[in-house]
Design an enzyme around this catalytic site. Structure first.
Site, PDB file in Angstrom:
ATOM      1  N   HIS A 211       0.998  -0.966  -0.388  1.00  0.00           N
ATOM      2  CA  HIS A 211       0.007   0.210   0.203  1.00  0.00           C
ATOM      3  C   HIS A 211       1.138   0.970   0.014  1.00  0.00           C
ATOM      4  O   HIS A 211       0.403   2.662   0.024  1.00  0.00           O
ATOM      5  CB  HIS A 211      -0.747  -0.229   0.932  1.00  0.00           C
ATOM      6  CG  HIS A 211      -0.202   0.325   2.335  1.00  0.00           C
ATOM      7  ND1 HIS A 211       0.151  -0.736   3.330  1.00  0.00           N
ATOM      8  CD2 HIS A 211       0.410   1.363   3.129  1.00  0.00           C
ATOM      9  CE1 HIS A 211       1.330  -0.318   4.111  1.00  0.00           C
ATOM     10  NE2 HIS A 211       0.952   0.848   4.213  1.00  0.00           N
TER      11      HIS A 211
HETATM   12  C1  UD1 Z   1      -0.977   6.078   5.752  1.00  0.00           C
HETATM   13  C2  UD1 Z   1       0.451   6.424   6.334  1.00  0.00           C
HETATM   14  C3  UD1 Z   1       0.371   5.154   6.176  1.00  0.00           C
HETATM   15  C4  UD1 Z   1       0.939   3.947   6.199  1.00  0.00           C
HETATM   16  C5  UD1 Z   1      -0.700   3.757   6.455  1.00  0.00           C
HETATM   17  C6  UD1 Z   1      -1.880   2.669   7.031  1.00  0.00           C
HETATM   18  C7  UD1 Z   1       0.799   8.618   5.787  1.00  0.00           C
HETATM   19  C8  UD1 Z   1       1.798  10.055   5.207  1.00  0.00           C
HETATM   20  N1  UD1 Z   1       0.911   7.576   5.540  1.00  0.00           N
HETATM   21  O1  UD1 Z   1      -1.361   5.966   4.135  1.00  0.00           O
HETATM   22  O2  UD1 Z   1       2.385   5.391   6.576  1.00  0.00           O
HETATM   23  O3  UD1 Z   1       1.407   2.840   5.935  1.00  0.00           O
HETATM   24  O4  UD1 Z   1      -1.332   5.117   6.363  1.00  0.00           O
HETATM   25  O5  UD1 Z   1      -2.559   1.400   6.017  1.00  0.00           O
HETATM   26  O6  UD1 Z   1       0.639   9.226   7.244  1.00  0.00           O
HETATM   27  N2  UD1 Z   1      -8.598   5.773   1.600  1.00  0.00           N
HETATM   28  C9  UD1 Z   1     -10.136   5.036   2.507  1.00  0.00           C
HETATM   29  N3  UD1 Z   1     -10.068   5.240   2.998  1.00  0.00           N
HETATM   30  C10 UD1 Z   1      -9.696   5.570   3.956  1.00  0.00           C
HETATM   31  C11 UD1 Z   1      -7.844   5.908   4.082  1.00  0.00           C
HETATM   32  C12 UD1 Z   1      -7.345   6.277   3.545  1.00  0.00           C
HETATM   33  O7  UD1 Z   1     -10.278   5.237   0.875  1.00  0.00           O
HETATM   34  O8  UD1 Z   1      -9.826   5.423   5.077  1.00  0.00           O
HETATM   35  C13 UD1 Z   1      -7.900   6.066   0.245  1.00  0.00           C
HETATM   36  C14 UD1 Z   1      -8.332   7.430  -0.045  1.00  0.00           C
HETATM   37  O9  UD1 Z   1      -8.463   7.146  -1.195  1.00  0.00           O
HETATM   38  C15 UD1 Z   1      -6.398   8.221   0.429  1.00  0.00           C
HETATM   39  C16 UD1 Z   1      -5.708   6.663   0.774  1.00  0.00           C
HETATM   40  O10 UD1 Z   1      -6.524   5.854   0.749  1.00  0.00           O
HETATM   41  O11 UD1 Z   1      -6.409   9.044  -0.560  1.00  0.00           O
HETATM   42  C17 UD1 Z   1      -4.650   7.570   0.601  1.00  0.00           C
HETATM   43  O12 UD1 Z   1      -5.376   7.338   2.514  1.00  0.00           O
HETATM   44  P1  UD1 Z   1      -3.679   8.236   3.156  1.00  0.00           P
HETATM   45  O13 UD1 Z   1      -4.016   8.159   4.937  1.00  0.00           O
HETATM   46  O14 UD1 Z   1      -3.497   9.828   2.840  1.00  0.00           O
HETATM   47  O15 UD1 Z   1      -2.733   7.026   3.623  1.00  0.00           O
HETATM   48  P2  UD1 Z   1      -2.471   5.454   3.511  1.00  0.00           P
HETATM   49  O16 UD1 Z   1      -2.196   5.308   2.503  1.00  0.00           O
HETATM   50  O17 UD1 Z   1      -3.626   4.985   4.369  1.00  0.00           O
HETATM   51  N1  UDP Z   2      -3.511  -5.236   8.742  1.00  0.00           N
HETATM   52  C1  UDP Z   2      -4.764  -5.859   9.551  1.00  0.00           C
HETATM   53  N2  UDP Z   2      -6.194  -5.797   8.396  1.00  0.00           N
HETATM   54  C2  UDP Z   2      -5.171  -6.196   7.397  1.00  0.00           C
HETATM   55  C3  UDP Z   2      -3.982  -5.692   7.094  1.00  0.00           C
HETATM   56  C4  UDP Z   2      -2.924  -5.280   7.897  1.00  0.00           C
HETATM   57  O1  UDP Z   2      -5.515  -5.445  10.719  1.00  0.00           O
HETATM   58  O2  UDP Z   2      -6.332  -6.979   5.955  1.00  0.00           O
HETATM   59  C5  UDP Z   2      -3.205  -4.813  10.239  1.00  0.00           C
HETATM   60  C6  UDP Z   2      -1.867  -6.248  10.239  1.00  0.00           C
HETATM   61  O3  UDP Z   2      -1.920  -6.039  10.811  1.00  0.00           O
HETATM   62  C7  UDP Z   2      -0.533  -4.785  11.133  1.00  0.00           C
HETATM   63  C8  UDP Z   2      -1.240  -3.132  10.459  1.00  0.00           C
HETATM   64  O4  UDP Z   2      -2.710  -3.632  10.224  1.00  0.00           O
HETATM   65  O5  UDP Z   2      -0.969  -4.500  12.731  1.00  0.00           O
HETATM   66  C9  UDP Z   2      -0.023  -2.955   9.580  1.00  0.00           C
HETATM   67  O6  UDP Z   2      -0.847  -2.181   9.183  1.00  0.00           O
HETATM   68  P1  UDP Z   2      -0.556  -1.240   7.811  1.00  0.00           P
HETATM   69  O7  UDP Z   2       0.115  -1.918   7.163  1.00  0.00           O
HETATM   70  O8  UDP Z   2      -1.862  -0.277   6.798  1.00  0.00           O
HETATM   71  O9  UDP Z   2      -0.047   0.055   7.801  1.00  0.00           O
HETATM   72  P2  UDP Z   2       1.672   0.183   8.189  1.00  0.00           P
HETATM   73  O10 UDP Z   2       2.969  -1.030   9.580  1.00  0.00           O
HETATM   74  O11 UDP Z   2       2.971   0.116   6.702  1.00  0.00           O
HETATM   75  O12 UDP Z   2       2.239   1.457   8.799  1.00  0.00           O
END
Ligand code: UD1
Ligand code: UDP
Length: 378
Positions: A211
């Site tokens: 992601h």
């Molecule tokens: C964010 C964090 C990343 C983390 C990830 C965990 C930052 C810069 N990035 O990335 O470090 O690894 O969360 O999962 O803070 N969206 C949805 N629903 C949601 C949230 C997001 O549809 O509930 C979609 C939207 O299209 C949005 C995109 O995901 O534009 C990105 O969301 P954003 O919160 O900006 O960053 P993540 O990729 O989720």
């Molecule tokens: N996770 C979850 N369901 C999923 C994918 C991930 O519960 O479908 C959990 C996973 O166990 C871990 C956390 O989400 O604890 C990791 O989050 P993510 O990969 O979104 O973010 P990152 O750790 O890269 O910031």
């Protein structure tokens, strides 16, 4: 460690899936010790399967304040959170603000507090990928340098912080992800029915999560990553399950990307189902930070689809391999890691990180006044 003596009024700021999961043991510890806290949700993650499901399953109290910020560009999103958190801090006047990890929510929570001269505790401090193209790296560095308590997971991360001149505020606690995994892995084995639901046999499938913006926002990189994993799956006759993050799904839609047949997309999973897949997969392919840690903890070999990692401990102990994004390298890494015996030591602590964090926060002395009780849990 000392037991608590001074109640502390805490504001906890979180906003994304991994923060909810990794804050859960800290929140539980606050509840057990009756430490007053205000839970602020920025709303960075809002889709129910990235947000609500974890509050329900981990039995967390509902946020006291929900800022409802949602998705936007980094500047707009962070600015809205900053403004919202500041309002809460004016109102609550806490002794300390706790943030976790490296997201924009982490940055906003820490910055809002630091500007008001309120102490900041950074959980999972000291991680470094040394890749400033990752937005998370900027967040980590900034937050560490404005925080008063650096709750760092390992001796490696302590060294990074020491090299940056932050020695007077480091507390080695382990990572709260170990607390969470220990608390829920057995429950997952007992209660999760995800293997049956998806028709999977333990040890006969691979788990994929991807992601990261730098991977999925660029068509060539995303395609390369999927091709590499699919080639390995074809070569070894197993399928790949990919619980898809909404950012990645939105890129697949926008690029009109054809996902290889070997890769099965499923909706994001709840924590118990995801832990169950992590525990029973033959191998995990990921660009997630939390997944690199959890697979190491649960004994599943991991291939990281990145060129750098801020979790090098997983590589040093032999649980993880950095493959990059070239399909040839991904296949090579898969061959190297498949079947690897999980006889490594877990480098992220003993599952008592939250306890140590609360011990420190409720200790009578100020963090910068005394010596560093750098208890190393390894
Ligand atoms: C964010 C964090 C990343 C983390 C990830 C965990 C930052 C810069 N990035 O990335 O470090 O690894 O969360 O999962 O803070 N969206 C949805 N629903 C949601 C949230 C997001 O549809 O509930 C979609 C939207 O299209 C949005 C995109 O995901 O534009 C990105 O969301 P954003 O919160 O900006 O960053 P993540 O990729 O989720
Ligand atoms: N996770 C979850 N369901 C999923 C994918 C991930 O519960 O479908 C959990 C996973 O166990 C871990 C956390 O989400 O604890 C990791 O989050 P993510 O990969 O979104 O973010 P990152 O750790 O890269 O910031």
């Amino acid at each position: 460690m000392s037991t608590q003596s001074t109640p502390t009024n805490v504001v906890i700021v979180l906003g994304t899936r991994p923060e909810i999961i990794k804050f859960a043991p800290v929140i539980r510890e606050c509840l057990d010790r009756e430490v007053p806290f205000t839970l602020v949700h920025t709303g960075q993650h809002y889709s129910p399967d990235l947000d609500e499901v974890f509050f329900d399953q981990l039995e967390l109290p509902a946020p006291d304040v929900h800022l409802g910020v949602g998705s936007d560009s980094h500047g707009k999103q962070t600015a809205a959170m900053l403004e919202g958190v500041e309002e809460v801090l004016f109102d609550v006047e806490p002794d300390v603000v706790l943030v976790q990890g490296d997201t924009n929510s982490t940055l906003a929570g820490a910055l809002a507090a630091a500007k008001l001269n309120i102490e900041v505790g950074h959980i999972e401090a000291g991680l470094r990928s040394f890749d400033r193209e990752m937005p998370e790296e900027t967040n980590r560095v900034v937050v560490d340098h404005i925080a008063d308590y650096l709750f760092t997971p390992t001796s490696e991360t302590r060294e990074y912080l020491e090299r940056e001149g932050l020695s007077d505020r480091i507390f080695v606690t382990g990572n709260t992800v170990v607390d969470a995994a220990h608390q829920y892995a057995d429950v997952a084995a007992e209660k999760s029915t995800v293997l049956d639901e998806l028709g999977l046999e333990p040890g006969e499938f691979y788990l994929l999560t991807a992601h990261r913006a730098e991977n999925v926002d660029q068509l060539d990189r995303f395609t390369s990553l999927l091709d590499g994993v699919a080639q390995f799956a074809d070569e070894t006759g197993r399928e790949v399950v990919y619980p898809i993050h909404p950012r990645a799904q939105s890129r697949i839609d926008a690029f009109d990307l054809e996902v290889p047949d070997a890769i099965r997309l499923v909706e994001p999973l709840d924590f118990l189902d995801f832990l169950r897949l992590e525990s029973t997969a033959a191998l995990a392919f990921t660009d997630s930070g939390g997944v690199q840690e959890e697979t190491c903890i649960l004994g599943t070999p991991c291939v990281t689809l990145r060129y750098t990692t801020e979790r090098p401990e997983t590589v040093y102990v032999g649980a993880n391999c950095l493959a990059g994004l070239d399909p040839v390298d991904i296949v090579d890494a898969g061959r190297q890691m498949l079947g690897k015996r999980p006889d490594w030591d877990v480098p992220f602590g003993d599952g008592r990180a939250a306890e140590r964090i609360l011990d420190r926060l409720t200790a009578p002395t100020s963090p910068t006044a005394g010596a560093i009780p750098a208890e190393t849990p390894q």
